[in-house]
Every structure is written in C-alpha cells, then in structure tokens.
Scaffold this motif. Sequence first.
Motif, mmCIF file in Angstrom:
data_model
loop_
_atom_site.group_PDB
_atom_site.id
_atom_site.type_symbol
_atom_site.label_atom_id
_atom_site.label_comp_id
_atom_site.label_asym_id
_atom_site.label_seq_id
_atom_site.Cartn_x
_atom_site.Cartn_y
_atom_site.Cartn_z
ATOM 1 N N HIS A 140 50.854 76.540 14.408
ATOM 2 C CA HIS A 140 50.656 77.209 15.701
ATOM 3 C C HIS A 140 49.234 77.051 16.226
ATOM 4 C CE1 HIS A 140 54.590 78.817 15.077
ATOM 5 N NE2 HIS A 140 54.220 79.668 14.134
ATOM 6 N N THR A 141 48.656 75.864 16.040
ATOM 7 C CA THR A 141 47.305 75.624 16.539
ATOM 8 C C THR A 141 47.260 74.329 17.356
ATOM 9 O OG1 THR A 141 46.582 74.278 14.655
ATOM 10 C CG2 THR A 141 46.321 76.684 14.466
ATOM 11 N N ALA A 142 46.117 74.128 18.030
ATOM 12 C CA ALA A 142 45.903 72.885 18.756
ATOM 13 C C ALA A 142 45.827 71.697 17.801
ATOM 14 C CB ALA A 142 44.615 72.986 19.571
ATOM 15 N N LEU A 143 45.365 71.947 16.574
ATOM 16 C CA LEU A 143 45.300 70.878 15.575
ATOM 17 C C LEU A 143 46.694 70.373 15.231
ATOM 18 C CD1 LEU A 143 43.853 69.103 13.523
ATOM 19 C CD2 LEU A 143 43.790 71.055 11.959
ATOM 20 N N PHE A 144 47.645 71.278 15.063
ATOM 21 C CA PHE A 144 49.042 70.904 14.819
ATOM 22 C C PHE A 144 49.516 69.962 15.925
ATOM 23 C CE2 PHE A 144 53.581 71.404 15.308
ATOM 24 C CZ PHE A 144 54.102 71.545 14.034
ATOM 25 N N ASP A 145 49.257 70.341 17.173
ATOM 26 C CA ASP A 145 49.676 69.525 18.318
ATOM 27 C C ASP A 145 48.963 68.178 18.338
ATOM 28 O OD1 ASP A 145 51.278 71.657 19.113
ATOM 29 O OD2 ASP A 145 49.770 72.463 20.486
ATOM 30 N N ALA A 146 47.685 68.168 17.929
ATOM 31 C CA ALA A 146 46.919 66.926 17.945
ATOM 32 C C ALA A 146 47.450 65.918 16.927
ATOM 33 C CB ALA A 146 45.451 67.224 17.657
ATOM 34 N N ILE A 147 47.855 66.395 15.761
ATOM 35 C CA ILE A 147 48.435 65.507 14.754
ATOM 36 C C ILE A 147 49.715 64.872 15.289
ATOM 37 C CG2 ILE A 147 49.483 65.396 12.449
ATOM 38 C CD1 ILE A 147 47.529 67.674 11.640
ATOM 39 N N HIS A 148 50.538 65.692 15.936
ATOM 40 C CA HIS A 148 51.775 65.176 16.528
ATOM 41 C C HIS A 148 51.479 64.180 17.643
ATOM 42 C CE1 HIS A 148 55.255 67.409 14.777
ATOM 43 N NE2 HIS A 148 54.266 68.138 14.291
ATOM 44 N N ALA A 149 50.486 64.497 18.471
ATOM 45 C CA ALA A 149 50.133 63.600 19.574
ATOM 46 C C ALA A 149 49.648 62.254 19.040
ATOM 47 C CB ALA A 149 49.054 64.244 20.443
ATOM 48 N N ALA A 150 48.829 62.292 17.995
ATOM 49 C CA ALA A 150 48.343 61.046 17.394
ATOM 50 C C ALA A 150 49.510 60.199 16.873
ATOM 51 C CB ALA A 150 47.370 61.363 16.264
ATOM 52 N N TYR A 151 50.459 60.854 16.222
ATOM 53 C CA TYR A 151 51.640 60.167 15.696
ATOM 54 C C TYR A 151 52.476 59.562 16.823
ATOM 55 C CZ TYR A 151 56.012 59.630 13.000
ATOM 56 O OH TYR A 151 57.149 59.147 12.399
ATOM 57 N N GLN A 152 52.663 60.305 17.891
ATOM 58 C CA GLN A 152 53.417 59.803 19.037
ATOM 59 C C GLN A 152 52.731 58.583 19.652
ATOM 60 O OE1 GLN A 152 56.369 60.614 20.437
ATOM 61 N NE2 GLN A 152 56.842 62.199 18.939
ATOM 62 N N GLN A 153 51.407 58.587 19.642
ATOM 63 C CA GLN A 153 50.648 57.523 20.306
ATOM 64 C C GLN A 153 50.475 56.285 19.439
ATOM 65 O OE1 GLN A 153 47.037 59.656 21.189
ATOM 66 N NE2 GLN A 153 48.082 61.078 22.567
ATOM 67 N N GLY A 154 50.831 56.363 18.155
ATOM 68 C CA GLY A 154 50.772 55.170 17.319
ATOM 69 C C GLY A 154 49.935 55.275 16.069
#
Length: 280
Positions: free
Chosen positions: A127-141
Amino acid sequence: MKKLLCIIAVIVLCSFTSQKSRISPKGTLFVIGGGHKDEHLMEALVEAAQLSPKDYIMILPMASTVPDESVEGMVHQLKEVTKNKITSINFSKSDAEDRKLVDSVRHAKLIYITGGDQNRFMSIVVHTALFDAIHAAYQQGACIAGTSAGAAIMSETMITGNQLKDSVYRPTFNRLEHQNLETAKGLGLIKSAIIDQHFVKRSRYNRLFTALAEFPDKTCIGIDEGTAIIVRQNTVKVVGESQVIVARNPRGLKKKSNGMITWDNLTLSAYDEGKIFKIK
C-alpha cells in the motif's frame, strides 16, 4: 441528456481502466530459490535484464536483518558479470512514499530483492508508492529479480513460512492438513502461481502440497537453491544447477473434517536447466 453523457463517460473510463489492467507486462521476472548463486546464474540474470550501458541496477534489501551485508555481497557478485551502475535503497515505511527515492526504483532496469523475511519486506512495501513503482517498472520492461524471501514475494498469494497449526517455525511443514498454511499479500507480479524456495534442499513438499490444496486453481512452483525461473508473461524457463518442482491440477481433492487432505491424482513435474513450461 447531461446525466446520460456522464453515465457513458463512466462506462468508457471503466472499460479503459479494465483494458489497461489486462495489458501484459513488458518486463521479466528472475526468481531464484536461494542459496549460492554461481557465475552462470548471475550471467543469466544480467542477460534476462537486457541492460544497456546507461541502465542501472537497484538492490532492495528490506527483507534482510543485515541489509548492508546483503547489498555488499550482491554488489560483489554483480560486478563480476556487469559494468552497469549498481545502487541500493534500504526503504523504511515513510521512505516508501518519498517521490524522489521511489522514482529511483521506477526507472531502474534491474530491481533485485534480497533474501531474509518476506513478511518484513511486504510490511514496508504494501500500500505504498514504492509498491506501485515496482509494478510500473515491470510494466515498462524492467527485470524484477529476487532470491529466497525475494522469490516468495513475487506471488500475489505469498507463503509466509508459518504453519497455522504449529506455533514453532519449521523449515518444512511437519503435517499435511488444510487450514494450516498462512499466506499474505505479496507483490502480485505473478497472479496465477505460488512460489516456494530452497525447495529440494529443505524438502518442502508438504508445504507446496498444502498450498495446492488451499489454492487448487494455482500453479505451485518450488524452486531449489542455486536455481531460478525466468518468467516472461506465462512462459517459464529454468536456469541453474538444480531442479524446479511444479504441482498443479489436483483431481478428486477432498478436505476432511479431521483436517486431512486427500486427492486422487495431480500433475507433478520436475524440470532442470533449459526446460520450459507454462503457467496459467
């Protein structure tokens, strides 16, 4: 008329959001079962990340009780196989909302999560911005990698390691019963599989079979030490010195009133380096 337009707008927005959530990630997962990582495994990790000279590697050591030592060891191994910049951040819960720090994770091409305690890692990240950032990095490659605890957190349904019917922690389960497996929310980079680690070395079959009985629609994957799976969407490739055990499709599954689990049959596979299999 205005009300109708608002309803249409909401429907379109929901449809767009739903489609966006179904977009397959461009990244790769490199999930290590723990133990020693030889040069061959490290080379495979760097290759899976497809690093360009300008890309950097981010190490996240929050699962470890000795984060500095975990980072130091990993940096030493990485420097033997790549010249890319390596950095690390030992996030606290408050740091996990720091935009500048979180953006450093979001833009990394290889994110490596150390071993330790998966519950400790998720208590900081969930439930943090870090959680979202890891997912975003994965989505982006980006390549998201982890070993031991860093492997367990890859699943949406994460094995914590604890038995609900035994207050003493054991490296393997001493019983095969339902309602005995404690799970928690993991990163959810793998939705349809549950990951277990140190698998053959610590004979964790009881734990994996319990997971399969509780979640029969999942693919349950046990990764041994010195071994990894490379996951690209639903295709999995094995690399390393030992085996990966895969259990799925229990047939005739019964959970009895005395706690016993029985089934008539299941699909149980053992794979070694180079073998490829699919998850749902």
